[in-house]
Scaffold this motif. Structure first.
Motif, mmCIF file in Angstrom:
data_model
loop_
_atom_site.group_PDB
_atom_site.id
_atom_site.type_symbol
_atom_site.label_atom_id
_atom_site.label_comp_id
_atom_site.label_asym_id
_atom_site.label_seq_id
_atom_site.Cartn_x
_atom_site.Cartn_y
_atom_site.Cartn_z
ATOM 1 N N LEU A 405 0.818 -1.203 0.000
ATOM 2 C CA LEU A 405 0.000 0.000 0.000
ATOM 3 C C LEU A 405 0.859 1.263 0.000
ATOM 4 C CD1 LEU A 405 -2.863 1.129 0.085
ATOM 5 C CD2 LEU A 405 -2.785 0.988 2.591
ATOM 6 N N GLY A 406 1.998 1.219 0.653
ATOM 7 C CA GLY A 406 2.853 2.397 0.704
ATOM 8 C C GLY A 406 3.354 2.828 -0.671
ATOM 9 N N LYS A 407 3.433 1.898 -1.615
ATOM 10 C CA LYS A 407 3.851 2.231 -2.973
ATOM 11 C C LYS A 407 2.713 2.860 -3.762
ATOM 12 C CE LYS A 407 5.744 0.130 -7.170
ATOM 13 N NZ LYS A 407 6.213 -1.146 -7.790
ATOM 14 N N ASP A 408 1.491 2.327 -3.587
ATOM 15 C CA ASP A 408 0.338 2.841 -4.327
ATOM 16 C C ASP A 408 -0.226 4.112 -3.702
ATOM 17 O OD1 ASP A 408 0.306 0.646 -6.185
ATOM 18 O OD2 ASP A 408 -0.493 -0.583 -4.560
ATOM 19 N N TYR A 409 -0.166 4.176 -2.384
ATOM 20 C CA TYR A 409 -0.704 5.329 -1.645
ATOM 21 C C TYR A 409 0.383 5.779 -0.681
ATOM 22 C CZ TYR A 409 -3.766 7.939 1.551
ATOM 23 O OH TYR A 409 -4.338 8.918 2.343
ATOM 24 N N PRO A 410 1.262 6.695 -1.092
ATOM 25 C CA PRO A 410 2.472 7.045 -0.319
ATOM 26 C C PRO A 410 2.245 7.323 1.160
ATOM 27 C CG PRO A 410 2.555 8.073 -2.471
ATOM 28 C CD PRO A 410 1.199 7.447 -2.367
ATOM 29 N N PRO A 411 1.157 8.008 1.582
ATOM 30 C CA PRO A 411 1.001 8.234 3.031
ATOM 31 C C PRO A 411 0.996 6.950 3.852
ATOM 32 C CG PRO A 411 -0.496 9.660 1.818
ATOM 33 C CD PRO A 411 0.114 8.726 0.815
ATOM 34 N N ALA A 412 0.603 5.818 3.248
ATOM 35 C CA ALA A 412 0.547 4.559 3.984
ATOM 36 C C ALA A 412 1.927 4.035 4.343
ATOM 37 C CB ALA A 412 -0.214 3.511 3.179
ATOM 38 N N ALA A 413 2.971 4.560 3.710
ATOM 39 C CA ALA A 413 4.323 4.122 4.041
ATOM 40 C C ALA A 413 4.701 4.476 5.476
ATOM 41 C CB ALA A 413 5.324 4.745 3.068
ATOM 42 N N GLU A 414 3.944 5.409 6.095
ATOM 43 C CA GLU A 414 4.235 5.823 7.474
ATOM 44 C C GLU A 414 3.668 4.850 8.504
ATOM 45 O OE1 GLU A 414 6.139 8.364 8.161
ATOM 46 O OE2 GLU A 414 6.386 8.811 6.018
ATOM 47 N N TRP A 415 2.708 3.994 8.127
ATOM 48 C CA TRP A 415 2.118 3.088 9.114
ATOM 49 C C TRP A 415 1.923 1.667 8.546
ATOM 50 C CZ3 TRP A 415 -2.366 3.054 6.169
ATOM 51 C CH2 TRP A 415 -2.792 4.242 5.615
ATOM 52 N N PRO A 416 3.042 1.022 8.075
ATOM 53 C CA PRO A 416 2.918 -0.356 7.548
ATOM 54 C C PRO A 416 2.537 -1.357 8.631
ATOM 55 C CG PRO A 416 5.224 0.263 7.757
ATOM 56 C CD PRO A 416 4.428 1.510 8.010
ATOM 57 N N GLU A 417 2.869 -1.043 9.916
ATOM 58 C CA GLU A 417 2.502 -1.975 10.988
ATOM 59 C C GLU A 417 0.993 -1.995 11.241
ATOM 60 O OE1 GLU A 417 2.684 2.026 12.703
ATOM 61 O OE2 GLU A 417 3.946 0.870 11.315
ATOM 62 N N ARG A 418 0.268 -1.031 10.650
ATOM 63 C CA ARG A 418 -1.193 -1.000 10.794
ATOM 64 C C ARG A 418 -1.908 -1.375 9.501
ATOM 65 N NH1 ARG A 418 -1.960 0.451 15.649
ATOM 66 N NH2 ARG A 418 -4.226 0.286 15.372
ATOM 67 N N SER A 419 -1.256 -1.123 8.388
ATOM 68 C CA SER A 419 -1.848 -1.511 7.097
ATOM 69 C C SER A 419 -0.789 -1.427 6.014
ATOM 70 C CB SER A 419 -3.039 -0.616 6.742
ATOM 71 O OG SER A 419 -3.610 -1.020 5.516
ATOM 72 N N ALA A 420 -0.403 -2.588 5.485
ATOM 73 C CA ALA A 420 0.546 -2.637 4.369
ATOM 74 C C ALA A 420 -0.086 -3.240 3.121
ATOM 75 C CB ALA A 420 1.781 -3.450 4.761
ATOM 76 N N GLY A 421 -1.207 -3.931 3.299
ATOM 77 C CA GLY A 421 -1.946 -4.504 2.176
ATOM 78 C C GLY A 421 -3.412 -4.185 2.332
ATOM 79 N N LEU A 422 -4.093 -3.979 1.215
ATOM 80 C CA LEU A 422 -5.486 -3.524 1.290
ATOM 81 C C LEU A 422 -6.305 -4.150 0.163
ATOM 82 C CD1 LEU A 422 -6.981 -1.385 3.124
ATOM 83 C CD2 LEU A 422 -6.903 0.113 1.137
ATOM 84 N N LEU A 423 -7.505 -4.561 0.529
ATOM 85 C CA LEU A 423 -8.534 -4.912 -0.452
ATOM 86 C C LEU A 423 -9.733 -4.041 -0.119
ATOM 87 C CD1 LEU A 423 -9.596 -8.440 -1.697
ATOM 88 C CD2 LEU A 423 -11.288 -6.693 -1.219
ATOM 89 N N ALA A 424 -10.152 -3.206 -1.059
ATOM 90 C CA ALA A 424 -11.214 -2.238 -0.792
ATOM 91 C C ALA A 424 -12.292 -2.319 -1.860
ATOM 92 C CB ALA A 424 -10.645 -0.815 -0.740
ATOM 93 N N ILE A 425 -13.541 -2.164 -1.403
ATOM 94 C CA ILE A 425 -14.703 -2.115 -2.295
ATOM 95 C C ILE A 425 -15.379 -0.766 -2.083
ATOM 96 C CG2 ILE A 425 -16.936 -3.127 -2.886
ATOM 97 C CD1 ILE A 425 -15.956 -5.778 -1.814
ATOM 98 N N THR A 426 -15.458 0.057 -3.117
ATOM 99 C CA THR A 426 -16.179 1.327 -3.025
ATOM 100 C C THR A 426 -17.563 1.130 -3.626
ATOM 101 O OG1 THR A 426 -15.180 2.027 -5.122
ATOM 102 C CG2 THR A 426 -14.105 2.737 -3.092
ATOM 103 N N LEU A 427 -18.574 1.623 -2.909
ATOM 104 C CA LEU A 427 -19.974 1.424 -3.296
ATOM 105 C C LEU A 427 -20.614 2.766 -3.617
ATOM 106 C CD1 LEU A 427 -20.798 -1.119 -0.445
ATOM 107 C CD2 LEU A 427 -20.432 -1.654 -2.856
ATOM 108 N N PRO A 428 -21.169 2.913 -4.817
ATOM 109 C CA PRO A 428 -21.741 4.199 -5.238
ATOM 110 C C PRO A 428 -23.152 4.409 -4.691
ATOM 111 C CG PRO A 428 -21.939 2.620 -7.012
ATOM 112 C CD PRO A 428 -21.231 1.909 -5.899
#
Length: 744
Positions: A405-428
């Motif tokens: 996630l830190g590569k795709d969403y740079p701010p996430a590089a600050e907290w890899p111990e809380r989230s380093a991988g993500l699967l997300a579903i956005t619902l319209p």
């Protein structure tokens, strides 16, 4: 690492080319299928496919096969019938054997290459022909593969089986990973080589063109890396650059030979593992001393590799099927238990635990607007809101998957111990909603077979094969465990289901609102109906009262002219009253069938004029729906015309009377004709005449008279636009004519 064919950033050398020249170029551009030479343990004959004469070759052909081979027919050199070379039913020559000059026996392989035939001759031992023992080994091996529970067991079992079959010192099962790198997933060895189990190799060790050849040639043998390449000759034959992709004897790049030497390997063999047409991996065999694989052993290896590949596919498909089944069942359980009366967002929060268990994760959250409902290890609320806003801007079809996630969403590089991988579903939804499954960082230590970075000569850009294969450890951070393709597909399916549920819920709410609106409208229409019918009842009473007063007044009048006027007034009132009765007796208020109305009007009018009129009346009335107020006007005109015919044409007595109603183009025509001898005054100035003219003018029509012999015809012509129902009347009629709307 190219276990048997690979080079490191090298160029296929010309015969006699030095290692220094080969290492100067890129390995992914090396034409390794055109080395212009073979390994000298066998012989190669190049034959013109038209004349079947030998035009070139490689190896010690003169000393091992025939001294005067060049230019001679292939059938003469191989001592086989020429018809066999043209036999399309048996194109292979692998069943034939050729006797050499030094008590050698050669097997024959034939390959078509453009306008040439390539004939490989490889020495074989008489006792090395296929035996029932090998068939038994194949059968028992297939049974052992079948009993393996997973791919890991198949790979470990396969390494042991191939080592026992080939006799090599070390056998590795090498698997290609998604990023192109390789990993050893099975191993069987003796003490001649160190273990490489679970070691990784960079993708550059096996370049693209080498992988293509592994798909084309499923087995490849290098009996001894110290050989001296045998070039294709004679040079004047013009055979340079000949494609040797299918030739087993094809020479190997000196870079690869040096690579094997650095690994401590003297001989090698490789067998391809192909699953569904894709190079899954390799069975890599290494030996510390020269070693050749006989033809029967190669055939057995080729067959066993096919058996092993099918078992690998079966085990992977079983795991995939089980995962898909689990995900489908879990998803159906969650969505089928949603409360249909509750908002979809409320249902999502009510089934947090079930949704989280769909995909293995460390944290799960439902985010909508300013509300976050989460469980497990997650970033803080502020970062989650920012992540939600970023996900909503994406154009990935509503699904986002990342293992870094830190590569795709740079701010996430600050907290890899809380989230380093993500699967997300956005619902319209009306309120944008997001479901996220989060995985924390997995710190991995990867063991490489030597430093995966390219070795260079000090002070230059010349690349050389890696000299060391000692274990080199690399720590990987910022990555989570991988999301499988089944999980990604299930996420897409879940999104479609949730959107469909939301749309169904929206439709249900809309239908409920519409039902309430229609019920309110029905109530208002019922009230209107009651009021209109009450008004009609009172109007009818009033009209009857007026008619009664006129009737009494006519009886008491002494003047005949007064009596006649009062009687005509009664008829006019009767015409208006009849319209009211017809109007409020029908189902559709405000709209009247003019033909039916005029028919009933004439029956009532003839009854009041006298019973003899019923037999004299002739009607031809066209049915047409018009506004009620227009019908009253037309009825008044018809009443006046009939009264005039009775008064003037027949002097109050009954006589033939024709009434017609027709539609022509965009006009309505009402006709009243008699056969009387008396002709009324066409330019009268009485009340009846003035009333008719006023009514006709109000309808934008015309009233004309034509003298007949005998009789008179009155024709009233009206434009349809002035008498047809208005849009409001039509919509009211359509609404009332429909059955109640079916609500779910």
């Amino acid at each position: 690492m190219d276990l048997h064919l690979t080079v490191q950033r090298s160029l296929a050398p010309e015969p006699g080319c030095s290692l220094e020249h080969a290492v100067m170029t890129s390995c992914d551009r090396e034409p390794i299928h055109r080395p212009d030479a073979i390994q000298p343990y066998g012989l190669l004959l190049v034959v013109d496919s038209t004349s079947l004469k030998i035009i070139g070759g490689a190896g010690d052909i003169e000393g091992r096969l025939a001294p005067d081979w060049l230019g001679r027919p292939l059938a003469d050199i191989l001592k086989i019938p020429e018809s066999r070379l043209h036999d399309e039913k048996r194109p292979s020559l692998s069943d034939l054997r050729v006797a050499g000059l030094k008590d050698e026996t050669f097997s024959i392989l034939r390959h078509a290459q453009g306008t040439h035939l390539l004939i490989e001759l490889e020495p074989v031992e008489a006792h090395n022909l296929l035996t029932w023992d090998i068939f038994g080994e194949i059968d028992s091996t297939a049974d052992r593969f079948e009993r393996c529970p997973d791919t890991t067991s198949v790979c470990r079992q396969g390494a042991a089986i191939f080592r026992r079959l080939t006799g090599f010192d070390r056998v590795l099962v090498y698997r290609f990973m998604e990023d192109g790198t390789g990993r050893v997933v099975g191993e069987s060895r003796n003490d001649a080589f160190p273990s490489l189990m679970n070691h990784h190799f960079p993708a550059s060790d096996i370049p693209t063109q080498a992988r293509a050849l592994y798909l084309r040639n499923r087995i490849r043998v290098i009996p001894d890396i110290t050989y001296e390449a045998a070039p294709i000759r004679p040079p004047e034959a013009g055979l340079a650059g000949l494609d040797l992709s299918d030739v087993q004897l094809r020479s190997v790049s000196p870079i690869h030979l040096q690579y094997m030497a650095n690994m401590g390997t003297r001989a090698s063999a490789s067998v391809s593992l192909v699953v569904d047409g894709v190079l899954w991996g390799l069975i890599a065999c290494h030996n510390a001393t020269p070693r050749c694989l006989s033809e029967d052993i190669r055939a057995a290896c080729r067959t066993l590799a096919g058996v092993m590949s099918r078992q690998l596919r079966n085990k992977e498909e079983l795991v995939t099927y089980q995962e898909r089944l689990r995900l489908r069942n879990a998803m159906e359980f969650v969505t089928s238990h949603f409360e249909v009366r509750h908002p979809i967002e409320s249902n999502l929060r009510s089934f947090m635990g079930e949704l989280q268990s769909l995909f293995p994760c460390n944290g799960f959250a439902v985010i909508s607007d300013q509300t976050i409902t989460g469980t497990g290890v997650l970033p803080d609320a502020e970062n989650l809101h920012r992540l939600h806003d970023w996900l909503r801007l994406g154009t990935n079809g509503g699904i986002f998957v990342s293992t870094m996630l830190g590569k795709d969403y740079p701010p996430a590089a600050e907290w890899p111990e809380r989230s380093a991988g993500l699967l997300a579903i956005t619902l319209p939804f009306r309120t944008p909603t997001c479901l996220i499954w989060s995985r924390v960082e997995i710190i991995q230590t990867i063991e490489w077979a030597g430093n995966p970075h390219k070795d260079t000569t000090e002070g230059s850009d010349v690349l050389r094969p890696r000299a060391s294969f000692r274990t080199w450890e690399q720590t990987i951070r910022g990555h989570s465990t991988r999301w499988t393709s089944e999980q990604k597909q299930a996420a897409r399916r879940l999104r479609r289901v949730l959107i469909a549920d939301y749309q169904t819920q929206q439709l249900r709410e809309l239908n409920a609102t519409l039902a309430a609106t229609l019920e309110e409208r029905e109530s208002l229409l019922r009230q209107k109906d009651f009021l209109i019918r009450e008004v009609n009842h009172r109007v009818q009473n009033s009209l009857q009262m007026v008619a009664s007063f006129l009737k009494l007044q006519a009886r008491s009048a002494s003047n005949e002219e007064t009596t006649t006027a009062l009687t005509e007034a009664q008829h006019r009132i009767a015409a208006i009253g009849l319209v009211h009765r017809r109007l409020y007796r029908d189902e559709h208020f405000g709209i009247v069938d003019l033909g039916r109305y005029l028919e009933e009007l004439m029956e009532e009018l003839c009854s009041s004029l006298g019973g003899d009129w019923q037999e004299q009346l002739h009607l031809s009335l066209f049915p047409i729906m018009i506004s009620a107020d227009r019908a009253i006007n037309i009825g008044l005109v018809l009443t006046e015309l009939v009264i005039n015919a009775s008064k003037y044409a027949y002097d109050g007595k009954a006589g033939p009377l024709h009434v017609g109603l027709a539609q022509t183009s965009d006009r309505l025509v009402l006709t009243v004709s008699d056969q009387g001898e008396c002709t009324p005054q066409l330019k009268g100035t009485g009340f009846g005449t003035r009333m008719m003219n006023a009514v006709v003018n109000s309808l934008s029509g015309t009233l004309t008279y034509t003298t007949l012999t005998p009789g008179l015809e009155a024709v009233m012509t009206l434009p349809l636009d002035s008498i047809l129902p208005s849009e409001a009347d039509a919509s009211t009629e359509a609404a009332l004519s429909q059955p109640p709307y079916p609500y779910p």
